[in-house]
Enzyme design. Structure first.
Site: not given
Length: 490
Positions: A249, A303, A306, A312
Site C-alpha cells: 500500500e 472514495e 471515506k 483521504e
C-alpha cells in the site's frame, strides 16, 4: 499495443492497486473488473475484505487478488476448526476461478491493535495456512501488511532495525513462517506522510542529486527506495533477507484541504508515475538491485465517503466514472510518465581516513583512497527551532479522535494521566485538546518518525507552534491548545 510501448521484459512486474469501496458512487465490481482487464495494464488488486461480489467479478480475468481477513477474526483463527470453516465459506467458493494469491491476515496489526491481538497474529497466520493446505489449496500465500511503525529507525537505511520486543517476539517468527511457506513480507511505505517542502523532490521521484548513505555507500534518489531498504536491512539483521518484500500500500492524494498543500494532481502524478516506472521496468533498490518488488498503488478510485480530511477521499487513480485523475501510463497504449534526469555526481572529494585501525591495515599499500560522492545529510523539515508536532487533523471526527485516544492510552507506552480529570493538562476539557496532547506524546515517544503521526489518517505533522497552527485552520475552532499543549523538543 499493450505492453509493447514499455519494452517487454521477461522479469517485468506490472502494477497492482488497492481497490477500496468507501464510496456511494462507485461502479459495480463487474464493470471494474472488465475495465481493468480491457483498458489498463493493472494485473493485480488488493481488497480490504473478502467481498464476494468482487471475488465473483474477477473470476477468469487473470487478475490476481489479495484479500484481507478483518482484524477481529484473528483470535478466532487460532482454532483449526474455525479456520477451516472460514476457508470453506470465504475462499473455496471462488477459488481457483478467481486468482486469489495472498490472504492478508488483518491490516497493520502491530501499529493499531492491542498486545493481546498482536501476540496471536503469527499463530493465526499458521493456522489459516494449515486450513488452506488441508482443504487442498497450496498456491495461496498467507501474510499480513505492516505500517512502517515496525521500524525503530529508517534513516539511514543501512542502520535500520525493527522495534525491540516486536523484532524477536513477533516479526522473527513471522519471517520464519514466511520463509517456510514462501510467503511475502508486506509493508505499507508512505513517503507522503513525511512531506515537507525542502524534501519534496526526494519524496516525489524528482530528485536530481542523490542522498548518500555513508555506511552502505549507496546513493538514493527517492524516499520510497530508502524505506524499502530500511525494511530489508532490518530483515537481514534477523537473518531473513531471503524473504520477498511487497509494497502492499503506497500512494499520494491529488486533492486535499487548505492545510494540505502537498495534495496536488502534479504531485500525485509524479509520485505514482515513479512507482509505475519501478513496477514496469522491474527496478529494484540500491540494496536490492535484483529483487523484483510487487507494488500496490493506493488507490484505484477516489472514495467519497471515506472519513478524515479531503486528502483521504482523493487518493484514486480514477474517478468513479473510470476517467483518469491524471495520466501516468496506467492505460494500455499510453507511454509512461517521463523519467526525471539521472542524479548528478558532484565533484569527488577524498574519503576521510578510516576510524577503525583495522581498515587501514586492510588497505592495499600505495593505493590512494577512491573518490566518492560527498556525504550529504538527508534534507530536514523547515521547522522553527527544530520542532515538529503531531496534531489532530481538523477534519477528523470525534469518533476518530476517541479511537486514537483509546488506542494510544492502552498499552502503547503513553502516560495519559495528565489529560485525565485532575491532571496537569486536563484543561481545557475538550476531546480535541486531550487528543492533541496524546498524539504528540506518542509521536515523540516513538521516535518522531513521520509514520508515527498517522492515527488512521486523523493526524498531521506540523512544523510550527500548535497555537499558530490552529489559527490557520479553516472554519471555527472553539478551543485553542495554547499553554496546555506540552511541546517536546525535536
Amino acid at each position: 499495443m499493450g505492453l509493447a510501448c514499455y519494452g517487454p521484459k521477461i522479469d517485468q512486474r506490472l502494477p497492482g492497486v488497492n481497490y477500496g469501496t468507501l464510496g456511494n458512487n462507485l461502479p459495480p465490481p463487474s464493470q471494474v473488473a472488465q475495465f481493468l482487464k480491457d483498458k489498463t495494464i493493472i494485473d493485480k488488486i488488493k481488497i480490504f475484505d473478502l467481498n464476494p461480489d468482487i471475488l465473483r467479478a474477477f473470476a477468469n480475468t487473470g487478475i490476481s487478488v489479495t484479500v484481507t481477513v478483518p482484524n477481529g477474526e484473528i483470535p478466532k483463527l487460532l482454532d483449526i476448526g474455525y479456520a477451516k470453516s472460514y476457508v470453506d465459506a470465504n475462499i473455496k467458493p471462488f477459488y481457483p476461478q478467481t486468482k486469489i494469491d495472498v490472504i492478508a491476515v488483518g491490516n497493520e496489526i502491530l501499529h493499531w491493535e492491542t498486545p493481546e491481538v498482536q501476540n496471536k497474529l503469527v499463530d493465526a497466520m499458521r493456522t489459516l495456512y494449515q486450513a488452506l493446505t488441508q482443504s487442498g489449496i497450496n498456491t495461496i500465500k498467507v501474510s499480513t501488511p505492516h505500517s512502517l511503525g515496525i521500524l525503530l529507525s529508517s534513516n539511514p537505511p543501512s542502520q535500520a532495525s525493527f522495534r525491540p520486543g516486536w523484532d524477536v517476539g513477533i516479526i522473527k517468527p513471522m519471517l520464519q513462517f514466511l520463509r517456510e511457506t514462501k510467503g511475502p513480507f508486506m509493508v505499507n511505505p508512505y513517503p507522503y506522510f513525511g512531506y515537507n517542502l525542502p524534501q519534496a523532490d526526494f519524496l516525489l521521484f524528482k530528485q536530481k542529486n542523490g542522498v548518500f548513505d555513508p555506511f552502505s555507500k549507496r546513493t538514493y534518489t527517492n524516499m520510497f527506495d530508502m524505506l524499502l531498504d530500511a525494511v530489508y536491512v532490518s530483515m537481514k539483521k534477523l537473518g531473513y533477507d531471503d524473504v520477498d518484500i511487497i509494497a502492499a500500500e503506497t500512494g499520494w492524494p491529488s486533492l486535499g484541504e487548505t492545510f494540505e498543500p502537498q495534495c496536488t494532481v502534479e504531485n500525485a502524478a509524479s509520485y505514482n508515475g515513479g512507482l509505475l516506472r519501478k513496477a514496469v521496468t522491474g527496478a529494484g533498490t540500491p540494496l536490492m538491485p535484483k529483487k523484483k518488488i510487487d507494488i500496490y498503488i493506493f488507490a484505484l478510485f477516489n472514495e467519497n465517503t471515506k472519513p478524515g480530511s479531503n486528502a483521504e477521499r482523493n487518493f484514486g487513480l480514477f474517478r468513479p466514472d473510470f476517467t483518469p485523475v491524471y495520466n501516468i501510463g496506467i492505460m494500455k497504449g499510453q507511454p509512461l510518465l517521463p523519467e526525471p534526469p539521472k542524479p548528478l555526481r558532484r565533484p569527488a572529494l577524498p574519503q576521510p581516513q578510516p576510524r577503525n585501525p583495522k581498515e587501514s591495515r586492510n588497505r592495499k599499500p600505495g593505493r590512494s583512497p577512491a573518490p566518492a560522492i560527498p556525504v550529504q545529510p538527508l534534507p530536514q523539515p523547515a521547522a522553527p527551532a527544530g520542532k515538529k508536532f503531531c496534531m489532530p487533523k481538523p477534519g477528523a471526527t470525534d469518533a476518530q479522535l476517541q479511537a486514537a485516544l483509546n488506542w494510544a492510552c492502552t498499552n502503547q507506552g503513553v502516560d495519559c494521566t495528565p489529560v485525565n480529570a485532575g491532571g496537569a493538562c486536563f484543561q481545557p476539557v475538550t476531546l480535541r485538546s486531550h487528543v492533541a496532547w496524546v498524539m504528540n506524546s506518542y509521536y515523540q515517544l516513538h521516535g518522531k518518525n513521520d509514520f508515527n503521526c498517522d492515527f488512521s489518517g486523523s493526524a498531521v505533522i506540523v512544523f510550527q507552534d500548535p497555537t499558530d497552527f490552529y489559527k490557520h485552520l479553516k472554519g471555527k475552532i472553539d478551543h485553542l491548545i495554547g499553554d496546555d499543549f506540552v511541546a517536546m523538543e525535536d
